[in-house]
Write a protein that holds these residues in place. Structure first.
Motif, mmCIF file in Angstrom:
data_model
loop_
_atom_site.group_PDB
_atom_site.id
_atom_site.type_symbol
_atom_site.label_atom_id
_atom_site.label_comp_id
_atom_site.label_asym_id
_atom_site.label_seq_id
_atom_site.Cartn_x
_atom_site.Cartn_y
_atom_site.Cartn_z
ATOM 1 N N ASN A 3 0.845 -1.190 0.000
ATOM 2 C CA ASN A 3 0.000 0.000 0.000
ATOM 3 C C ASN A 3 0.879 1.239 0.000
ATOM 4 O O ASN A 3 1.775 1.379 0.817
ATOM 5 C CB ASN A 3 -0.908 0.026 1.228
ATOM 6 N N THR A 4 0.624 2.112 -0.916
ATOM 7 C CA THR A 4 1.355 3.380 -0.963
ATOM 8 C C THR A 4 0.407 4.490 -0.558
ATOM 9 O O THR A 4 -0.775 4.464 -0.909
ATOM 10 C CB THR A 4 1.919 3.656 -2.373
ATOM 11 N N PRO A 5 0.899 5.458 0.195
ATOM 12 C CA PRO A 5 0.009 6.557 0.593
ATOM 13 C C PRO A 5 -0.435 7.351 -0.629
ATOM 14 O O PRO A 5 0.323 7.550 -1.571
ATOM 15 C CB PRO A 5 0.875 7.412 1.520
#
Length: 57
Positions: free
Chosen positions: A7-9
């Motif tokens: 998950n990337t912000p």
């Protein structure tokens, strides 16, 4: 087994012409903590010096 990417912000887009801002890190109380520590050190120094200034009998 299928691998999923981490998950990337999400990046929020800013309107054109807006200046970039830094995130809040919770360091707003540093000034108060610094002032308190200086006051405690000064008080300890005064007490230490007063204790040593007493003439020994």
């Amino acid at each position: 087994m299928k691998r999923t990417p981490p998950n990337t912000p999400s990046l929020t887009e800013q309107p054109p012409g807006a200046s970039p801002t830094l995130p809040r890190t919770g360091s707003e109380g540093v000034l108060a903590a610094s002032a308190a520590s200086v006051a405690l050190l000064a008080g300890g120094t005064v007490l230490y010096r007063r204790g040593r200034a007493v003439p020994r009998r």
